[in-house]
Each structure stands twice: as C-alpha cells, then as structure tokens.
Design an enzyme around this catalytic site. Structure first.
Site, PDB file in Angstrom:
ATOM      1  CG  ASP A  88      -0.025  -0.206   2.445  1.00  0.00           C
ATOM      2  OD1 ASP A  88      -0.302  -1.471   2.903  1.00  0.00           O
ATOM      3  OD2 ASP A  88       0.861   0.353   2.979  1.00  0.00           O
ATOM      4  CD  GLU A 108       3.481  -6.115  -2.701  1.00  0.00           C
ATOM      5  OE1 GLU A 108       2.885  -7.286  -2.926  1.00  0.00           O
ATOM      6  OE2 GLU A 108       3.752  -5.504  -1.579  1.00  0.00           O
ATOM      7  N   GLY A 141      10.379 -10.932  -2.818  1.00  0.00           N
ATOM      8  CA  GLY A 141      11.498 -10.434  -1.961  1.00  0.00           C
ATOM      9  C   GLY A 141      12.573 -11.264  -1.770  1.00  0.00           C
ATOM     10  CG  ASP A 162       4.918  -3.153   5.378  1.00  0.00           C
ATOM     11  OD1 ASP A 162       4.354  -2.352   4.602  1.00  0.00           O
ATOM     12  OD2 ASP A 162       4.214  -3.758   6.363  1.00  0.00           O
ATOM     13  CB  SER A 163       6.273  -9.545   5.073  1.00  0.00           C
ATOM     14  OG  SER A 163       6.099  -9.817   6.226  1.00  0.00           O
ATOM     15  CB  THR A 164       1.201 -11.013   4.144  1.00  0.00           C
ATOM     16  OG1 THR A 164       2.236 -11.694   3.139  1.00  0.00           O
ATOM     17  CG2 THR A 164       0.615 -10.064   3.399  1.00  0.00           C
ATOM     18  N   PRO A 169       2.352 -16.174   0.165  1.00  0.00           N
ATOM     19  CG  PRO A 169       1.664 -14.341  -0.894  1.00  0.00           C
ATOM     20  CD  PRO A 169       1.107 -15.547  -0.246  1.00  0.00           C
TER      21      PRO A 169
HETATM   22  N1  SAM Z   1       1.503  -4.210   7.664  1.00  0.00           N
HETATM   23  C1  SAM Z   1       0.838  -5.241   7.059  1.00  0.00           C
HETATM   24  C2  SAM Z   1       0.781  -6.182   8.024  1.00  0.00           C
HETATM   25  O1  SAM Z   1       1.862  -6.056   8.929  1.00  0.00           O
HETATM   26  O2  SAM Z   1       0.317  -7.114   8.050  1.00  0.00           O
HETATM   27  C3  SAM Z   1       1.637  -5.518   5.761  1.00  0.00           C
HETATM   28  C4  SAM Z   1       1.340  -4.739   4.676  1.00  0.00           C
HETATM   29  S1  SAM Z   1       1.679  -4.761   3.160  1.00  0.00           S
HETATM   30  C5  SAM Z   1       0.169  -5.057   2.449  1.00  0.00           C
HETATM   31  C6  SAM Z   1       2.385  -6.652   3.174  1.00  0.00           C
HETATM   32  C7  SAM Z   1       2.747  -6.672   1.471  1.00  0.00           C
HETATM   33  O3  SAM Z   1       3.653  -7.884   1.480  1.00  0.00           O
HETATM   34  C8  SAM Z   1       1.456  -7.216   0.467  1.00  0.00           C
HETATM   35  O4  SAM Z   1       1.105  -6.188  -0.245  1.00  0.00           O
HETATM   36  C9  SAM Z   1       1.926  -8.576  -0.047  1.00  0.00           C
HETATM   37  O5  SAM Z   1       1.716  -8.721  -1.459  1.00  0.00           O
HETATM   38  C10 SAM Z   1       3.681  -8.571   0.094  1.00  0.00           C
HETATM   39  N2  SAM Z   1       4.109  -9.631   0.149  1.00  0.00           N
HETATM   40  C11 SAM Z   1       3.816 -10.986   0.706  1.00  0.00           C
HETATM   41  N3  SAM Z   1       4.703 -11.827   0.325  1.00  0.00           N
HETATM   42  C12 SAM Z   1       5.808 -11.167  -0.293  1.00  0.00           C
HETATM   43  C13 SAM Z   1       7.018 -11.641  -1.089  1.00  0.00           C
HETATM   44  N4  SAM Z   1       7.400 -12.992  -0.685  1.00  0.00           N
HETATM   45  N5  SAM Z   1       7.750 -10.703  -1.419  1.00  0.00           N
HETATM   46  C14 SAM Z   1       7.629  -9.507  -1.732  1.00  0.00           C
HETATM   47  N6  SAM Z   1       6.174  -9.049  -1.220  1.00  0.00           N
HETATM   48  C15 SAM Z   1       5.453  -9.899  -0.582  1.00  0.00           C
END
Ligand code: SAM
Length: 294
Positions: A88, A108, A141, A162-164, A169
């Site tokens: 975001d 991302e 990533g 700042d990941s899920t 993923p």
């Molecule tokens: N602040 C949030 C939380 O603490 O849950 C996370 C926010 S951000 C939206 C998380 C982002 O990580 C998502 O857009 C997702 O698509 C991304 N993401 C997940 N796995 C990933 C990977 N292996 N490499 C890069 N981005 C990734």
C-alpha cells in the site's frame, strides 16, 4: 443486512475479529492472495489480505511510523533503504520524509496491491510515486534480495520487511535463508526490521524470528507498539543488526537526529517513544530471552 468481514488469522486460537462493512470498495482473488478493501464506519478504509488485516486509515500511522523512523533515526546516516512487501506504500511515504535518504526501493510480489492502492490509498501512493528517489520492483522479495546480494554491489543501510504473515507468499520472508540474504545485502552496520506478529498470540513466530536473527547478527531482538487493528495488544517489530549500540542510543541523540531531519510531523513516534519501545514487558522479554541460541 450489512456484510460482516472477519479476520480469520486466529481461527486456530478459536476466535475471530469481525467488522461490519459499510461498503465493499474492492474485492478480488489475485495471483497470490485474496484481497478485500472495505469502508468501516470507525476504522475508515480497511485492507485485508487472506483474512488478515493489513492497514486501516484510522491506525496506520502507528505501524508505519514505528517501522520507519526507529531504524532510520537509530542508524543516523541512512541513504539507501529497501522495503520488502509494503504494497500500500504507507511505509514508503514515511521513509521519504527523511531528506537524508537518497534512494528507496520497494520490492512487492503482487502488482495488483500497488495498482489498487493508487486508486484507494492516494494519500500514500501519490507522494511516493511522484518522488524521484523511489523505485518499485515487482518480484518475490526472497529472489530480489538474493539477486542484489549475489550479483550487484548495491548495499542497503536499512531494510524494512513490511510483509504479510508467515502464510502464502509471505512465508519465505520469515525464513533463515531470507534473513541471511538480507544480511549480505546490508551495508556494514546496517539494520533490518521486520513485521513480527503479536507476541501474545504469535509467540512462536517471535521466538523463531529472534533465534534466526541471532545466528546471523550480533544483535537480534524486537521493539513494540500497540496497533488496535493488529489484534492482541503489543505488536513486535523484529530488530537485527551488527551494530549493538544502535538500540541503546539515548533520547537526546534521537531527538537531535530528528531535529536535523527537519522534525517532520508524526502522530505516534517521538524520541521518547522510540527509546521506550525497546523496553519489553516481562512476557515478551522472556520470549526473546528463550530465543537465545548463542
Ligand atoms: N502491515 C501489514 C501487516 O503488518 O500485516 C503488511 C502490509 S503490506 C500490504 C504486505 C505486503 O507484502 C503485501 O502487499 C503482499 O503482497 C507483500 N508480500 C507478501 N509476500 C511477499 C514476498 N514474498 N515478496 C514481496 N512482497 C510480498
């Protein structure tokens, strides 16, 4: 009847947090995850990925400020910053408040999260995408950081993960091989911070994270903040660096660096909150202590 949208992250613990959606703004199954954005009468816009709350308009400032200003002002001379995840762009917006930062890359995995954030989170994406220091890479990533470390001499002063959560993923972003690649991609004395869950419900996630940090870095621990929509009280933000002094800097030093950085407006972070965030409540300190592998 308004739709109830539930966070299913803690189903295995036998509870769910549900929100009454005033309006569904966007919903889709992307190549990587289920994405729903809805309007909530108190929390404003709420984004959920795979049943886990990611960001809300009401409390985003807490997580975004603490994941950004703590590592950057603790480091003190950060020029090159990498965000892993960060869809975001809420974190990127905070990083770019630091005029000392010369280049910011965000990697991302899911282009549709950024695409839809252009429409639904312009408060983040507009200033970020207009900033020449910013570049966006759509990639996993893990692959990107490993490539940077192995094939280029580019190195980062600060890496913000700042990941899920460790599902789908995001799972690989909690692995030792990812943290090892981050260590190789960090400049000497650089610092990595991670989204590390809520210790009351996800203590195993914190323990295994800190254990992995300590096999790779001289200093591995976490700092905390309370984020209302990350249910569970304190949120842990992982901290890993070879510079063991960075998290022990006094308030006066952090305040002086904030002043030098132009004292940009904040709603949660202060020099005092920064320093206090490393003072862990006993039950969290015990989880971190048990992670002592060295
Ligand atoms: N602040 C949030 C939380 O603490 O849950 C996370 C926010 S951000 C939206 C998380 C982002 O990580 C998502 O857009 C997702 O698509 C991304 N993401 C997940 N796995 C990933 C990977 N292996 N490499 C890069 N981005 C990734």
């Amino acid at each position: 009847m308004k739709r109830q949208i539930s966070e299913t992250l803690f189903d295995d613990l036998g509870f769910r947090m549900s929100y009454e959606a005033a309006r569904i703004l966007y919903e889709t199954q992307t190549e990587h995850q289920h994405l729903v954005l809805f309007e909530h009468r108190f929390f404003g816009k709420m984004l959920m990925l795979d049943g886990a709350t990611q960001v809300t308009s009401r409390d985003e400032f807490i997580y975004h400020e603490m994941m950004t200003h703590v590592p950057i002002l603790a480091h003190g001379r950060a020029k090159e910053v990498l965000i892993v995840g960060g869809g975001d762009c809420g974190i990127a917006e905070e990083v770019l408040k630091h005029k000392s930062v010369e280049r910011l890359t965000q990697v991302e995995i899911d282009a549709s999260v950024v695409e839809f954030s252009k429409e639904h989170f312009p408060e983040f994406t507009r200033p970020v995408l207009a900033d020449k220091r910013f570049d966006l890479v759509i990639d996993d990533g893990m692959k990107y950081v490993a490539k940077i470390a192995a094939k280029t001499d580019r190195r980062f002063d600060v890496i913000i993960v700042d990941s899920t959560d460790p599902q789908g993923p995001g799972k690989v972003l909690f692995s030792s091989k990812f943290y090892a690649a981050c260590r190789r991609a960090l400049r000497k004395g650089g610092v990595m911070v991670t989204q590390n869950g809520v210790p009351l419900f996800q203590s195993q996630e914190l323990r295994s994270g800190v254990r992995k940090f300590r096999t790779l870095f001289a200093d591995g621990t976490c700092y905390i903040a309370a984020i209302p929509t990350y249910i569970g009280g304190h949120m842990a933000m992982g901290w890993a660096t070879d510079n063991t002094r960075l998290r022990r800097l006094p308030v006066a030093t952090i305040a002086a660096r904030y002043k030098a950085a132009g004292r940009f407006p904040t709603k949660y972070w202060t020099p005092e909150v920064h320093v206090a965030a490393f003072a862990l409540p006993r039950f969290i300190a015990d989880v971190v202590a048990k992670a002592q592998s060295r």
